[in-house]
Write a protein that holds these residues in place. Structure first.
Motif, PDB file in Angstrom:
ATOM      1  N   GLU A 107       2.114 -62.186 -13.132  1.00 29.11           N
ATOM      2  CA  GLU A 107       2.552 -60.796 -12.931  1.00 29.11           C
ATOM      3  C   GLU A 107       2.592 -60.427 -11.459  1.00 29.11           C
ATOM      4  O   GLU A 107       3.376 -59.570 -11.046  1.00 29.11           O
ATOM      5  CB  GLU A 107       1.657 -59.858 -13.745  1.00 29.11           C
ATOM      6  CG  GLU A 107       1.900 -60.111 -15.243  1.00 29.11           C
ATOM      7  CD  GLU A 107       1.207 -59.133 -16.171  1.00 29.11           C
ATOM      8  OE1 GLU A 107       0.100 -58.663 -15.822  1.00 29.11           O
ATOM      9  OE2 GLU A 107       1.780 -58.839 -17.242  1.00 29.11           O
ATOM     10  N   GLN A 108       1.780 -61.108 -10.656  1.00 31.75           N
ATOM     11  CA  GLN A 108       1.851 -60.864  -9.211  1.00 31.75           C
ATOM     12  C   GLN A 108       3.210 -61.344  -8.679  1.00 31.75           C
ATOM     13  O   GLN A 108       3.845 -60.689  -7.869  1.00 31.75           O
ATOM     14  CB  GLN A 108       0.711 -61.614  -8.515  1.00 31.75           C
ATOM     15  CG  GLN A 108       0.578 -61.309  -7.044  1.00 31.75           C
ATOM     16  CD  GLN A 108      -0.500 -62.200  -6.433  1.00 31.75           C
ATOM     17  OE1 GLN A 108      -0.389 -63.434  -6.483  1.00 31.75           O
ATOM     18  NE2 GLN A 108      -1.529 -61.593  -5.903  1.00 31.75           N
ATOM     19  N   GLU A 109       3.648 -62.493  -9.177  1.00 32.13           N
ATOM     20  CA  GLU A 109       4.968 -62.997  -8.773  1.00 32.13           C
ATOM     21  C   GLU A 109       6.059 -62.125  -9.401  1.00 32.13           C
ATOM     22  O   GLU A 109       7.086 -61.860  -8.780  1.00 32.13           O
ATOM     23  CB  GLU A 109       5.137 -64.456  -9.234  1.00 32.13           C
ATOM     24  CG  GLU A 109       6.459 -65.087  -8.821  1.00 32.13           C
ATOM     25  CD  GLU A 109       6.541 -66.578  -9.175  1.00 32.13           C
ATOM     26  OE1 GLU A 109       5.618 -67.111  -9.816  1.00 32.13           O
ATOM     27  OE2 GLU A 109       7.553 -67.206  -8.794  1.00 32.13           O
ATOM     28  N   GLY A 110       5.817 -61.662 -10.610  1.00 32.21           N
ATOM     29  CA  GLY A 110       6.814 -60.875 -11.362  1.00 32.21           C
ATOM     30  C   GLY A 110       7.598 -61.812 -12.261  1.00 32.21           C
ATOM     31  O   GLY A 110       8.072 -62.869 -11.797  1.00 32.21           O
ATOM     32  N   MET A 154      -6.807 -67.821 -18.594  1.00 24.89           N
ATOM     33  CA  MET A 154      -5.581 -67.114 -18.982  1.00 24.89           C
ATOM     34  C   MET A 154      -5.442 -65.783 -18.228  1.00 24.89           C
ATOM     35  O   MET A 154      -4.356 -65.416 -17.785  1.00 24.89           O
ATOM     36  CB  MET A 154      -5.577 -66.866 -20.495  1.00 24.89           C
ATOM     37  CG  MET A 154      -4.278 -66.269 -20.976  1.00 24.89           C
ATOM     38  SD  MET A 154      -4.242 -65.996 -22.749  1.00 24.89           S
ATOM     39  CE  MET A 154      -4.275 -67.660 -23.343  1.00 24.89           C
ATOM     40  N   ILE A 155      -6.560 -65.092 -18.056  1.00 23.65           N
ATOM     41  CA  ILE A 155      -6.492 -63.819 -17.310  1.00 23.65           C
ATOM     42  C   ILE A 155      -5.964 -64.095 -15.897  1.00 23.65           C
ATOM     43  O   ILE A 155      -5.090 -63.398 -15.390  1.00 23.65           O
ATOM     44  CB  ILE A 155      -7.889 -63.148 -17.252  1.00 23.65           C
ATOM     45  CG1 ILE A 155      -8.287 -62.696 -18.649  1.00 23.65           C
ATOM     46  CG2 ILE A 155      -7.898 -61.981 -16.263  1.00 23.65           C
ATOM     47  CD1 ILE A 155      -9.731 -62.201 -18.752  1.00 23.65           C
ATOM     48  N   GLU A 156      -6.480 -65.159 -15.282  1.00 23.11           N
ATOM     49  CA  GLU A 156      -6.046 -65.485 -13.913  1.00 23.11           C
ATOM     50  C   GLU A 156      -4.586 -65.959 -13.912  1.00 23.11           C
ATOM     51  O   GLU A 156      -3.801 -65.564 -13.046  1.00 23.11           O
ATOM     52  CB  GLU A 156      -6.985 -66.535 -13.303  1.00 23.11           C
ATOM     53  CG  GLU A 156      -6.564 -67.065 -11.938  1.00 23.11           C
ATOM     54  CD  GLU A 156      -6.438 -66.006 -10.843  1.00 23.11           C
ATOM     55  OE1 GLU A 156      -6.857 -64.847 -11.042  1.00 23.11           O
ATOM     56  OE2 GLU A 156      -5.885 -66.353  -9.767  1.00 23.11           O
ATOM     57  N   ALA A 157      -4.215 -66.776 -14.884  1.00 20.62           N
ATOM     58  CA  ALA A 157      -2.830 -67.275 -14.917  1.00 20.62           C
ATOM     59  C   ALA A 157      -1.856 -66.109 -15.091  1.00 20.62           C
ATOM     60  O   ALA A 157      -0.818 -66.049 -14.411  1.00 20.62           O
ATOM     61  CB  ALA A 157      -2.664 -68.278 -16.064  1.00 20.62           C
TER      62      ALA A 157
END
Ligand code: PLP
Length: 391
Positions: A263-266, A255-258
Motif C-alpha cells: 500500500e505504500q507503493e500503491g 502479512m501486515i508488513e507485506a
C-alpha cells in the motif's frame, strides 16, 4: 554439503518469490498464544489489509497449507458429490485443480484450450448457452496460468456468464496474479477466490486462503462433500473465522508488513512496476527469438502475463540442462516446465519484491547461458531491455 556461492541467489522462479527483508524481520518473533488479544488484533489488521488487496468485502478463510490446500478447501466447501464443474483447461494448474475435483467425485468437464492462448471466449459462451438446464454449477478459472505465462480476461468470463444468464458460481485462482496485476473480486463479479502467500504477497509458502462472496456462502450451506480441517462452518465458530486447529501466528505479522509495503507503493503503481519489468523481459525474448531462437510461449499479445514469462526453447534443446547452467555457473534459479512442457520451456518469474537491476541480472544470465548451452538466439536482448527500462 554444496559450497556456498558468494552473493545472493537470484531467485527468478515464478513463486515462491523473494521475501523483503522487512517482512522477514516482522516474522522474527517469539511464539505467542494465538488466542490472546494481541494476536487477535494483529490478525484483524492483516485480514482487513488482505481484503483491500483482493477488493472484497466477503469472508476470508485461511488454512495452514500451500495453494493446493486452498483449491481443496474451496471445492469441499462449495460442492456435493456429482456436481458438474467447468474447467477451462489451458495449462498445468487447471488440469490439476480439475483432477482434484474428480478425486472428490465431482463431474469435471474440461473446456479444451490452446495452451499458448488460453480460453476461447466464443467457445465458452457457446458452451454456457448450450447448458440450458444449468447443469454446470461452477466455472473454475486460473487467472494467471503460471505454467504458460497466459493471463485470462476475467471480466470477459463474467460477461459470458451474464450474457446467457447462467447462474454458475464463478471461482478464480489468483495464486500467481494477486499483488502482481489488476484483480478486483467484488467489482468483477467473482464468487470465490483461491490465493496463496508465496507469490505477489511476498510471504513464505504455507498460508493459503479462500475469499468467498455471498453467493458462495449460500452454496456452502448446501454443499455436502465431507470435510473437517477445511470446514468453513467450523471456522466461522472461532474468533478469527479461520483455521481449524492451531494458528501460525508469525506469518500474519509478515502479512501486515507485506501489505504495508504494497500500500505504500500503491496497488496501481505496483501493477505498473510489474508490467514494466514484464515488458522488459518480453522485449529481451523477442530479440533472442531471432536465428530460430527461444520464443515467447504465449502467442496472444493481449494475454501475456505480467508475473511470469514462459520461454519455449527451439526443438532439440534441453531446457533443464540450460537452467542448470544458469544455476550452477551464475546462481540464478529459473523456473522449469510443468506437465507437457517439462524440459521444453523455462520460466522467468518477475513478480513480488523485484526491481530493474534484479530483472536485468536475470536476463543477463539467461543471455550468457543461452550462449554457453549452444542454443541459437538473436544477440542484444539485454541491451533492448536496458534501453526500455532507461526510458
Ligand atoms: N495455482 C497456480 C496458478 C499456481 O501457480 C500454483 C503454484 O505455483 C498452484 C495453483 C498450486 O499452489 P501450491 O504450489 O502453493 O500448492
Amino acid at each position: 554439503m554444496s559450497k556456498r556461492k558468494p552473493g545472493r541467489l537470484f531467485f527468478a522462479n515464478p513463486g515462491p518469490t523473494n521475501i523483503p527483508d522487512s517482512v522477514l524481520r516482522a516474522m522474527d518473533r517469539p511464539t505467542i498464544d494465538f488466542t490472546a488479544d494481541d494476536f487477535n488484533e494483529a490478525y484483524a489488521v492483516a485480514i482487513a489489509g488482505l481484503k483491500r488487496v483482493l477488493h472484497t468485502k466477503g469472508e476470508v478463510f485461511f488454512y495452514t497449507a500451500s495453494g493446493h490446500g486452498a483449491w481443496e478447501a474451496t471445492l469441499l466447501n462449495l460442492f456435493s458429490p456429482g456436481d458438474h464443474i467447468l474447467v477451462p483447461e489451458g495449462g498445468y494448474f487447471p488440469s490439476a485443480w480439475g483432477a482434484m475435483g474428480e478425486r472428490y467425485g465431482l463431474k469435471v468437464e474440461y473446456l479444451p484450450c490452446d495452451w499458448r492462448r488460453g480460453i476461447d471466449m466464443a467457445q465458452l459462451a457457446a458452451r454456457l448457452a448450450a447448458d440450458t438446464g444449468h447443469s454446470i454449477k461452477a466455472i473454475c478459472a486460473v487467472h494467471n496460468e503460471t505454467s504458460t505465462g497466459v493471463a485470462l480476461p476475467l471480466q470477459e468470463i463474467r460477461a459470458a456468464l451474464d450474457g446467457c444468464g447462467h447462474p454458475a458460481l464463478y471461482l478464480v485462482d489468483t495464486i500467481s496474479s494477486l499483488g502482481c496485476f489488476a484483480f478486483k473480486m467484488d467489482e468483477w463479479g467473482i464468487d470465490a477466490v483461491v490465493g496463496g502467500s508465496q507469490k505477489g504477497l511476498m510471504l513464505p509458502t504455507g498460508l493459503a486462503f479462500t475469499a468467498a462472496g455471498p453467493k458462495a456462502m449460500q452454496a456452502h450451506e448446501k454443499a455436502k462433500l465431507p470435510r473437517f480441517y477445511f470446514d468453513w462452518t467450523m471456522m466461522m465458530a472461532r474468533p478469527q473465522r479461520s483455521f481449524v486447529g492451531s494458528i501460525p501466528t508469525a506469518p500474519f505479522y509478515g502479512m501486515i508488513e507485506a501489505i504495508r509495503l504494497i500500500e505504500q507503493e500503491g496497488l496501481e503503481a505496483l501493477w505498473a512496476r510489474h508490467h514494466r519489468l514484464a515488458e522488459a523481459t518480453r522485449l529481451a525474448v523477442r530479440i533472442w527469438a531471432a536465428n530460430d531462437g527461444p520464443q515467447l510461449y504465449c502467442t496472444d499479445p493481449a494475454r501475456v502475463s505480467d508475473s511470469v514469462t514462459t520461454i519455449l526453447l527451439p526443438d532439440g534443446h534441453d531446457a533443464d540442462a540450460f537452467r542448470k547452467i544458469a544455476l550452477d555457473r551464475f546462481n540464478v534459479s529459473l523456473g522449469g516446465g510443468l506437465g507437457k512442457l517439462t524440459n521444453k520451456v523455462f520460466r522467468i518469474g518477475h513478480l513480488g519484491d523485484l526491481n530493474e537491476p534484479m530483472i536485468l541480472g536475470t536476463l543477463g544470465v539467461v543471455e550468457m547461458s543461452l550462449g554457453l548451452a549452444g542454443i541459437p538466439h538473436g544477440k542484444g536482448g539485454v541491451a533492448a531491455a536496458m534501453a526500455y527500462l532507461a526510458g
